[in-house]
Every structure is written in C-alpha cells, then in structure tokens.
Motif scaffolding. Sequence first.
Motif, short mmCIF file in Angstrom:
data_model
loop_
_atom_site.label_atom_id
_atom_site.label_comp_id
_atom_site.label_asym_id
_atom_site.label_seq_id
_atom_site.Cartn_x
_atom_site.Cartn_y
_atom_site.Cartn_z
N GLU A 1 -97.86 -42.07 -14.51
CA GLU A 1 -98.32 -43.42 -14.19
C GLU A 1 -98.47 -44.30 -15.42
O GLU A 1 -98.23 -45.50 -15.37
CB GLU A 1 -99.67 -43.34 -13.45
CG GLU A 1 -99.58 -42.76 -12.05
CD GLU A 1 -100.92 -42.78 -11.35
OE1 GLU A 1 -101.90 -43.26 -11.96
OE2 GLU A 1 -101.00 -42.33 -10.19
N GLY B 1 -96.50 -47.80 -15.75
CA GLY B 1 -97.24 -49.04 -15.89
C GLY B 1 -96.80 -49.90 -17.05
O GLY B 1 -97.23 -51.06 -17.16
N GLN C 1 -94.24 -58.03 -11.23
CA GLN C 1 -94.57 -56.83 -10.48
C GLN C 1 -94.69 -55.66 -11.45
O GLN C 1 -93.72 -55.28 -12.11
CB GLN C 1 -93.49 -56.51 -9.43
CG GLN C 1 -93.81 -55.25 -8.63
CD GLN C 1 -92.85 -55.02 -7.48
OE1 GLN C 1 -91.97 -55.84 -7.23
NE2 GLN C 1 -93.01 -53.92 -6.77
N GLN D 1 -98.07 -50.93 -8.75
CA GLN D 1 -99.03 -51.86 -8.15
C GLN D 1 -98.32 -52.72 -7.10
O GLN D 1 -97.11 -52.93 -7.17
CB GLN D 1 -99.65 -52.76 -9.23
CG GLN D 1 -100.40 -51.98 -10.30
CD GLN D 1 -101.08 -52.90 -11.31
OE1 GLN D 1 -101.34 -54.06 -11.04
NE2 GLN D 1 -101.39 -52.34 -12.48
N THR D 2 -99.10 -53.19 -6.14
CA THR D 2 -98.49 -53.91 -5.02
C THR D 2 -98.49 -55.42 -5.20
O THR D 2 -97.50 -56.08 -4.89
CB THR D 2 -99.24 -53.57 -3.70
OG1 THR D 2 -100.64 -53.83 -3.87
CG2 THR D 2 -99.04 -52.10 -3.35
N SER D 3 -99.56 -55.97 -5.70
CA SER D 3 -99.64 -57.43 -5.84
C SER D 3 -99.02 -57.88 -7.15
O SER D 3 -99.02 -57.13 -8.15
CB SER D 3 -101.09 -57.90 -5.78
OG SER D 3 -101.86 -57.28 -6.80
N ARG E 1 -98.71 -59.86 -10.65
CA ARG E 1 -99.70 -60.05 -11.70
C ARG E 1 -99.27 -61.17 -12.65
O ARG E 1 -98.11 -61.54 -12.74
CB ARG E 1 -99.83 -58.76 -12.51
CG ARG E 1 -100.38 -57.56 -11.75
CD ARG E 1 -101.89 -57.53 -11.81
NE ARG E 1 -102.35 -57.55 -13.21
CZ ARG E 1 -102.44 -56.48 -13.99
NH1 ARG E 1 -102.09 -55.28 -13.52
NH2 ARG E 1 -102.87 -56.59 -15.23
#
Length: 305
Positions: free
Chosen positions: A269, A273, A294, A298-300, A302
């Motif tokens: 991860e 990231g 994106q 993560q889904t939302s 940034r």
Amino acid sequence: MEASPNTPVSRTSRYRRCPTAKPLVALTPIKRKLLRFLVECRVLSLPQLISLGQLSPKGTRRQMRQLFDAGLVEVVAVSRAALAPEDAPADETLLYGSAPNLYVPTTAAVRALVELGIVDSRYLGHGYPTYSPKNGLFLRHELLVRDVRVWLEGMASQEVGKTLRWEDGTGAALELGEKLTLKPDAWFVFEITQKERPLVLVGLVEVDRGTERGKTRWAEKLTRYHALFSSDKLLEHTGYKNARVLVLCPDDARRERLAALIAELAGDERLAGKFWLITVPALNQTGLHDPQWQVVGQTSLRTLL
C-alpha cells in the motif's frame, strides 16, 4: 518594372529559412525565454510555446520565425494525423493539412544560452532527438510529457511557485545500481510558495495513453519504482527524499483501470500510494488545490497538496 497583377506572390516556406534573413538576431528577453524553454524541453509545439511565453499566437509565430531564420531552431515536419487528438474522427480529414509547428533547438541555440549563462553547460551534452515524418508518431507522447512542464509554468506565472529542475528524455533516467535503471518520462522539482516556508514537490512523470495491453510494462515499472523508493537513490539523483509519481491518462475510464492495475501489481500500500493519476484534460484545468487526482488505493479524488 511593376509586377503583373497575375504574377503569383511568393510565400515564405514553412520549413526553409528565408535566404534574405539576417544571419544574426538580437536575443531579446522574450526570445531568450522561448529558447530557454525549448532547450530545457528539447521539443515544443507552437501552442505550448504560446502558453509558456504568454504571447499571442501571432506574436509567438513571429518570434519563432525570426529564431528559425537565424538558425537557432528547427521546424519539425509532421503530418496532421501524427498529432491528431484521440477523439479526432478517423476519416479522410486526417490526410490533409499539417500539424501545428513543432520546434527543436539547434546546437547554436544551446551554445548561445550557455555563453549567456541562461542554461547550464550540461545542456551541451544533451542528446536532442531528430524528428521527421517517419517517426512523428512518437511526438504525441513526447508533447504530452511537455504538457506537464506547461502546467508547472502556468502555476509559476500565477506566483504559486517556480520550477527548480526539469529533466526529460534520457536526462530523466535514474540509475538504481546492479544494471537496473528507472526511466520515467520526466521528473521535476517544483518549489511551492508559502507564508511560513516553501514546500517542494518532486514529481516523477509517467504518460499512459492506454495503447499497451497486458500488465508487463507496468509490472516492470513497479519493480523499478520499488527499488527507487526502498533505497537512497531518489535523494542521490534529485536531492530530496520524497516524491510522487504523477501519471497522465487519456480519460477517466483509463485512469480508474490503471489505478486498479497499479494497486494489484504494487502489493504494498505504501508503494501504491505514491502514484497519483490525472486525465490530460483535467491537468490543463487544475491547480495545486483542485481535487482532480486519483491516489491509488483511494476512492475520492484528492488535491495534490
């Protein structure tokens, strides 16, 4: 003797220097600025130079024509089809007309800017690729990489920060040891202006046009990025310990698929990231504080900061 009204008026050739042009041209501040961007980026299109120089299209064309006639830049001959946008209709219209002017610096330009102290002498040793109608298809990818530099300079013009370093092409390669080399499309160091103290963003640029199938290419890249981030090689090459991998994608669908693929291949991860994805249209309209990125895992969307 007056010319007959039926005598055709000769036009200046787009790809040949005017024989009556002066061999020397005064390197005014705007010419120096345009040449500096061209030397640092190796190749730029007329629209990109318009943005970087903050001139009108007519004014930019005039400046570049004078530099061309003076032997400081070359104009690349490329077909319209080679640089047509992804959503252009695949019909006979691509057979006619030509692409916007593309420019590369000459050795004389690099030497002149080095002598003036505008660019470092290391640019004398840079390899400047030769483009022609035969290899023009590579240019679409190359120009997308340079769009990132245009984006950075757009923020710099708004006094958001300034570009401290930009490397692309062979100059962007990062030696990792044991005959392993990471070759991002480009990398940069951008200083962000803040009241307290400036922040520094180090970005490793990857352009993904979605033309390659399978997982092989990205699996190899992830292996090399893991080697980079698990060693001190990033600090050695850039002078900084942290960086983000900024990936340009053609559209939202490809961005989402690629984010899922990177998450799958990375396994870790923390490594996943590091990858921040954005579409080309969104990059051209976003700033540091717009939620258009994106982050893998993560889904939302940034903001970059």
